[in-house]
Design a protein around this motif. Structure first.
Motif, PDB file in Angstrom:
ATOM      1  N   UNK A  47       0.850  -1.185   0.000  1.00 54.93           N
ATOM      2  CA  UNK A  47       0.000   0.000   0.000  1.00 54.93           C
ATOM      3  C   UNK A  47       0.885   1.233   0.000  1.00 54.93           C
ATOM      4  N   UNK A  48       0.563   2.189  -0.861  1.00 55.45           N
ATOM      5  CA  UNK A  48       1.325   3.427  -0.953  1.00 55.45           C
ATOM      6  C   UNK A  48       0.372   4.588  -0.719  1.00 55.45           C
ATOM      7  N   UNK A  49       0.582   5.367   0.360  1.00 54.31           N
ATOM      8  CA  UNK A  49      -0.260   6.550   0.552  1.00 54.31           C
ATOM      9  C   UNK A  49      -0.033   7.523  -0.608  1.00 54.31           C
ATOM     10  N   UNK A  50      -1.107   7.984  -1.207  1.00 49.48           N
ATOM     11  CA  UNK A  50      -0.987   8.881  -2.358  1.00 49.48           C
ATOM     12  C   UNK A  50      -0.224  10.149  -1.977  1.00 49.48           C
ATOM     13  N   UNK A  51      -0.414  10.630  -0.756  1.00 49.54           N
ATOM     14  CA  UNK A  51       0.273  11.856  -0.326  1.00 49.54           C
ATOM     15  C   UNK A  51       1.787  11.675  -0.217  1.00 49.54           C
ATOM     16  N   UNK A  52       2.258  10.441  -0.156  1.00 45.34           N
ATOM     17  CA  UNK A  52       3.693  10.180  -0.026  1.00 45.34           C
ATOM     18  C   UNK A  52       4.308   9.666  -1.321  1.00 45.34           C
ATOM     19  N   UNK A  53       3.505   9.521  -2.368  1.00 47.33           N
ATOM     20  CA  UNK A  53       4.018   9.034  -3.655  1.00 47.33           C
ATOM     21  C   UNK A  53       4.736  10.175  -4.371  1.00 47.33           C
ATOM     22  N   UNK A  54       5.852   9.844  -4.984  1.00 43.94           N
ATOM     23  CA  UNK A  54       6.575  10.809  -5.795  1.00 43.94           C
ATOM     24  C   UNK A  54       6.198  10.559  -7.244  1.00 43.94           C
ATOM     25  N   UNK A  55       5.567  11.527  -7.866  1.00 45.98           N
ATOM     26  CA  UNK A  55       5.122  11.381  -9.250  1.00 45.98           C
ATOM     27  C   UNK A  55       6.188  11.937 -10.180  1.00 45.98           C
ATOM     28  N   UNK A  56       6.814  11.078 -10.970  1.00 48.16           N
ATOM     29  CA  UNK A  56       7.765  11.529 -11.978  1.00 48.16           C
ATOM     30  C   UNK A  56       7.012  12.044 -13.196  1.00 48.16           C
ATOM     31  N   UNK A  57       5.831  11.461 -13.430  1.00 47.19           N
ATOM     32  CA  UNK A  57       4.983  11.866 -14.544  1.00 47.19           C
ATOM     33  C   UNK A  57       3.556  11.607 -14.128  1.00 47.19           C
ATOM     34  N   UNK A  58       2.671  12.553 -14.383  1.00 49.96           N
ATOM     35  CA  UNK A  58       1.296  12.445 -13.916  1.00 49.96           C
ATOM     36  C   UNK A  58       0.367  13.110 -14.920  1.00 49.96           C
ATOM     37  N   UNK A  59      -0.785  12.502 -15.164  1.00 50.18           N
ATOM     38  CA  UNK A  59      -1.764  13.085 -16.069  1.00 50.18           C
ATOM     39  C   UNK A  59      -2.555  14.156 -15.330  1.00 50.18           C
ATOM     40  N   UNK A  60      -2.730  15.317 -15.963  1.00 48.90           N
ATOM     41  CA  UNK A  60      -3.486  16.404 -15.354  1.00 48.90           C
ATOM     42  C   UNK A  60      -4.974  16.195 -15.603  1.00 48.90           C
ATOM     43  N   UNK A  61      -5.802  17.010 -14.953  1.00 53.93           N
ATOM     44  CA  UNK A  61      -7.251  16.920 -15.144  1.00 53.93           C
ATOM     45  C   UNK A  61      -7.638  17.201 -16.592  1.00 53.93           C
TER      46      UNK A  61
END
Length: 69
Positions: A47-61
């Motif tokens: 389990x990875x808390x989303x608040x602690x994940x490091x996003x190298x690449x992420x899709x915007x809204x």
């Protein structure tokens, strides 16, 4: 409430894959909810808390890809 990403696999030769998300008030509660929702037949579940994940690449809204450094 914290959102957690659930990653799991059933065999050593399988990759760990994203199986879904759960929301919970603590790490222990998240583990319980993930096991209830996704079962206990996993070789490994992480389990990875989303608040602690490091996003190298992420899709915007807007559907665009955003690179974060």
């Amino acid at each position: 409430m914290e959102r957690y990403m659930v990653f799991a696999r059933t065999e050593y030769d399988q990759p760990i894959e994203h199986r879904g998300d759960v929301e919970a008030g603590s790490d222990e509660e998240a583990a319980k909810v993930a096991q209830e929702r996704h079962g206990r037949d996993w070789l490994e579940m992480t389990l990875v808390p989303v608040s602690r994940a490091y996003w190298a690449e992420k899709e915007t809204q807007e559907g665009e890809t955003e690179v974060q450094v």
